[in-house]
Design a protein around this motif. Sequence first.
Motif, PDB file in Angstrom:
ATOM      1  N   ARG A  24      -0.848  11.802   2.015  1.00  0.00           N
ATOM      2  CA  ARG A  24       0.593  11.732   2.302  1.00  0.00           C
ATOM      3  C   ARG A  24       0.969  10.306   2.644  1.00  0.00           C
ATOM      4  NH1 ARG A  24       2.406  15.310   6.925  1.00  0.00           N
ATOM      5  NH2 ARG A  24       4.317  14.256   6.409  1.00  0.00           N
ATOM      6  N   ILE A  25       2.064   9.846   2.048  1.00  0.00           N
ATOM      7  CA  ILE A  25       2.605   8.530   2.379  1.00  0.00           C
ATOM      8  C   ILE A  25       3.579   8.731   3.528  1.00  0.00           C
ATOM      9  CG2 ILE A  25       3.882   6.534   1.554  1.00  0.00           C
ATOM     10  CD1 ILE A  25       3.130   7.403  -1.304  1.00  0.00           C
ATOM     11  N   GLU A  58      -4.656  -7.650  -5.530  1.00  0.00           N
ATOM     12  CA  GLU A  58      -5.637  -7.418  -4.468  1.00  0.00           C
ATOM     13  C   GLU A  58      -5.253  -6.152  -3.725  1.00  0.00           C
ATOM     14  OE1 GLU A  58      -6.162 -10.729  -1.790  1.00  0.00           O
ATOM     15  OE2 GLU A  58      -5.893 -12.168  -3.424  1.00  0.00           O
ATOM     16  N   MET A  59      -6.255  -5.417  -3.274  1.00  0.00           N
ATOM     17  CA  MET A  59      -6.031  -4.226  -2.462  1.00  0.00           C
ATOM     18  C   MET A  59      -6.805  -4.386  -1.159  1.00  0.00           C
ATOM     19  SD  MET A  59      -6.457  -3.306  -5.936  1.00  0.00           S
ATOM     20  CE  MET A  59      -7.981  -2.435  -6.099  1.00  0.00           C
ATOM     21  N   ASN A  60      -6.237  -3.854  -0.093  1.00  0.00           N
ATOM     22  CA  ASN A  60      -6.870  -3.938   1.215  1.00  0.00           C
ATOM     23  C   ASN A  60      -6.548  -2.650   1.961  1.00  0.00           C
ATOM     24  OD1 ASN A  60      -8.153  -4.890   3.482  1.00  0.00           O
ATOM     25  ND2 ASN A  60      -6.439  -6.162   4.145  1.00  0.00           N
ATOM     26  N   ALA A  61      -7.514  -2.105   2.668  1.00  0.00           N
ATOM     27  CA  ALA A  61      -7.293  -0.881   3.434  1.00  0.00           C
ATOM     28  C   ALA A  61      -8.016  -0.979   4.762  1.00  0.00           C
ATOM     29  CB  ALA A  61      -7.791   0.332   2.653  1.00  0.00           C
ATOM     30  N   ARG A  62      -7.411  -0.379   5.774  1.00  0.00           N
ATOM     31  CA  ARG A  62      -8.053  -0.349   7.090  1.00  0.00           C
ATOM     32  C   ARG A  62      -7.617   0.909   7.829  1.00  0.00           C
ATOM     33  NH1 ARG A  62      -4.987  -4.120   6.286  1.00  0.00           N
ATOM     34  NH2 ARG A  62      -2.943  -4.379   7.143  1.00  0.00           N
ATOM     35  N   GLY A  63      -8.545   1.427   8.619  1.00  0.00           N
ATOM     36  CA  GLY A  63      -8.243   2.574   9.453  1.00  0.00           C
ATOM     37  C   GLY A  63      -7.498   2.143  10.700  1.00  0.00           C
ATOM     38  N   ASP A  66      -4.953   5.760  15.334  1.00  0.00           N
ATOM     39  CA  ASP A  66      -4.315   7.075  15.330  1.00  0.00           C
ATOM     40  C   ASP A  66      -4.819   7.986  14.212  1.00  0.00           C
ATOM     41  OD1 ASP A  66      -3.133   5.818  13.176  1.00  0.00           O
ATOM     42  OD2 ASP A  66      -1.095   5.904  13.974  1.00  0.00           O
ATOM     43  N   GLY A  67      -5.867   7.556  13.474  1.00  0.00           N
ATOM     44  CA  GLY A  67      -6.441   8.374  12.419  1.00  0.00           C
ATOM     45  C   GLY A  67      -5.775   8.182  11.062  1.00  0.00           C
ATOM     46  N   LEU A  68      -4.735   7.374  11.009  1.00  0.00           N
ATOM     47  CA  LEU A  68      -4.059   7.086   9.751  1.00  0.00           C
ATOM     48  C   LEU A  68      -4.689   5.844   9.121  1.00  0.00           C
ATOM     49  CD1 LEU A  68      -0.388   7.669  10.952  1.00  0.00           C
ATOM     50  CD2 LEU A  68      -1.921   9.292   9.817  1.00  0.00           C
ATOM     51  N   PHE A  69      -4.248   5.502   7.917  1.00  0.00           N
ATOM     52  CA  PHE A  69      -4.779   4.345   7.212  1.00  0.00           C
ATOM     53  C   PHE A  69      -3.636   3.470   6.725  1.00  0.00           C
ATOM     54  CE2 PHE A  69      -8.002   7.567   6.899  1.00  0.00           C
ATOM     55  CZ  PHE A  69      -9.176   6.866   7.123  1.00  0.00           C
ATOM     56  N   GLU A  70      -3.819   2.158   6.834  1.00  0.00           N
ATOM     57  CA  GLU A  70      -2.882   1.192   6.258  1.00  0.00           C
ATOM     58  C   GLU A  70      -3.502   0.652   4.981  1.00  0.00           C
ATOM     59  OE1 GLU A  70      -1.145  -1.960   8.610  1.00  0.00           O
ATOM     60  OE2 GLU A  70      -1.480  -0.762  10.427  1.00  0.00           O
ATOM     61  N   VAL A  71      -2.702   0.624   3.936  1.00  0.00           N
ATOM     62  CA  VAL A  71      -3.146   0.089   2.651  1.00  0.00           C
ATOM     63  C   VAL A  71      -2.160  -0.985   2.233  1.00  0.00           C
ATOM     64  CG1 VAL A  71      -3.613   0.618   0.229  1.00  0.00           C
ATOM     65  CG2 VAL A  71      -4.231   2.269   2.002  1.00  0.00           C
ATOM     66  N   ASP A  72      -2.672  -2.150   1.851  1.00  0.00           N
ATOM     67  CA  ASP A  72      -1.840  -3.246   1.362  1.00  0.00           C
ATOM     68  C   ASP A  72      -2.146  -3.486  -0.113  1.00  0.00           C
ATOM     69  OD1 ASP A  72      -0.596  -3.823   3.801  1.00  0.00           O
ATOM     70  OD2 ASP A  72      -2.206  -5.178   4.401  1.00  0.00           O
ATOM     71  N   LEU A  73      -1.098  -3.725  -0.864  1.00  0.00           N
ATOM     72  CA  LEU A  73      -1.199  -4.082  -2.268  1.00  0.00           C
ATOM     73  C   LEU A  73      -0.561  -5.454  -2.409  1.00  0.00           C
ATOM     74  CD1 LEU A  73      -1.715  -3.456  -5.256  1.00  0.00           C
ATOM     75  CD2 LEU A  73       0.453  -2.214  -5.277  1.00  0.00           C
ATOM     76  N   LYS A  74      -1.365  -6.432  -2.797  1.00  0.00           N
ATOM     77  CA  LYS A  74      -0.850  -7.795  -2.968  1.00  0.00           C
ATOM     78  C   LYS A  74      -0.752  -8.085  -4.460  1.00  0.00           C
ATOM     79  CE  LYS A  74      -1.622 -12.613  -1.749  1.00  0.00           C
ATOM     80  NZ  LYS A  74      -2.507 -13.563  -1.062  1.00  0.00           N
ATOM     81  N   LEU A  75       0.451  -8.386  -4.909  1.00  0.00           N
ATOM     82  CA  LEU A  75       0.706  -8.715  -6.305  1.00  0.00           C
ATOM     83  C   LEU A  75       1.283 -10.114  -6.371  1.00  0.00           C
ATOM     84  CD1 LEU A  75       2.456  -5.371  -7.330  1.00  0.00           C
ATOM     85  CD2 LEU A  75       0.080  -6.023  -7.775  1.00  0.00           C
ATOM     86  N   TYR A  93       2.811  -5.600  -0.241  1.00  0.00           N
ATOM     87  CA  TYR A  93       3.513  -4.335  -0.039  1.00  0.00           C
ATOM     88  C   TYR A  93       2.550  -3.353   0.607  1.00  0.00           C
ATOM     89  CZ  TYR A  93       6.899  -0.664  -1.054  1.00  0.00           C
ATOM     90  OH  TYR A  93       7.835   0.332  -0.940  1.00  0.00           O
ATOM     91  N   GLY A  94       2.966  -2.724   1.684  1.00  0.00           N
ATOM     92  CA  GLY A  94       2.061  -1.863   2.431  1.00  0.00           C
ATOM     93  C   GLY A  94       2.538  -0.442   2.560  1.00  0.00           C
ATOM     94  N   GLY A  95       1.605   0.400   2.953  1.00  0.00           N
ATOM     95  CA  GLY A  95       1.915   1.797   3.213  1.00  0.00           C
ATOM     96  C   GLY A  95       1.001   2.343   4.289  1.00  0.00           C
ATOM     97  N   VAL A  96       1.505   3.349   4.985  1.00  0.00           N
ATOM     98  CA  VAL A  96       0.707   4.070   5.967  1.00  0.00           C
ATOM     99  C   VAL A  96       0.451   5.459   5.384  1.00  0.00           C
ATOM    100  CG1 VAL A  96       0.622   5.022   8.312  1.00  0.00           C
ATOM    101  CG2 VAL A  96       1.696   2.798   7.897  1.00  0.00           C
TER     102      VAL A  96
END
Length: 168
Positions: A24-25, A58-63, A66-75, A93-96
Amino acid sequence: MTDTDAAAPDGQPNGAEAFVPGVRILAQFIRDLSFENPRAPDALRGNGAQPQIDLGVEMNARGREDGLFEVDLKLSARAAREDGPVFHVELLYGGVFQINGVAPDDLESVLLVDCPRFLFPFARRVIADVTSDGGFPPFLLDPIDFAGVYAARKAQGDLSQMGEIGHA
């Protein structure tokens, strides 16, 4: 009336929640955006020659705690002609994300393939809008094979640009 619990339509006993794998985003956002049009307004006239475009992904992800994950997409996209640069756009551009029911062995690929795939259409629109606002035709990025990018970097042992996956 009966003393036994009836089953819910999904086959689970009443009161039992089905545990279905899913992503889920919860939020999306621009973390950083840069647009450079160093030769405006002269570059806007164009000389008919198509610019050479260099793309970066580039893609980057980190926990998170709170148990959620942040994902970054660098274009990034850099356009240039023989006579010099045309434009340079860079977007982080990021998402949780909330991720349920995914095996630990599959988590890395979900975070670095599936999550960027969800973010990409929105990041693509931002880049198209900013290049259009800069006076150029909208720059529409072609779809990206995130699974291919992930597999290639993993095969090279170059996941350094893909960040940490574990929880903080």
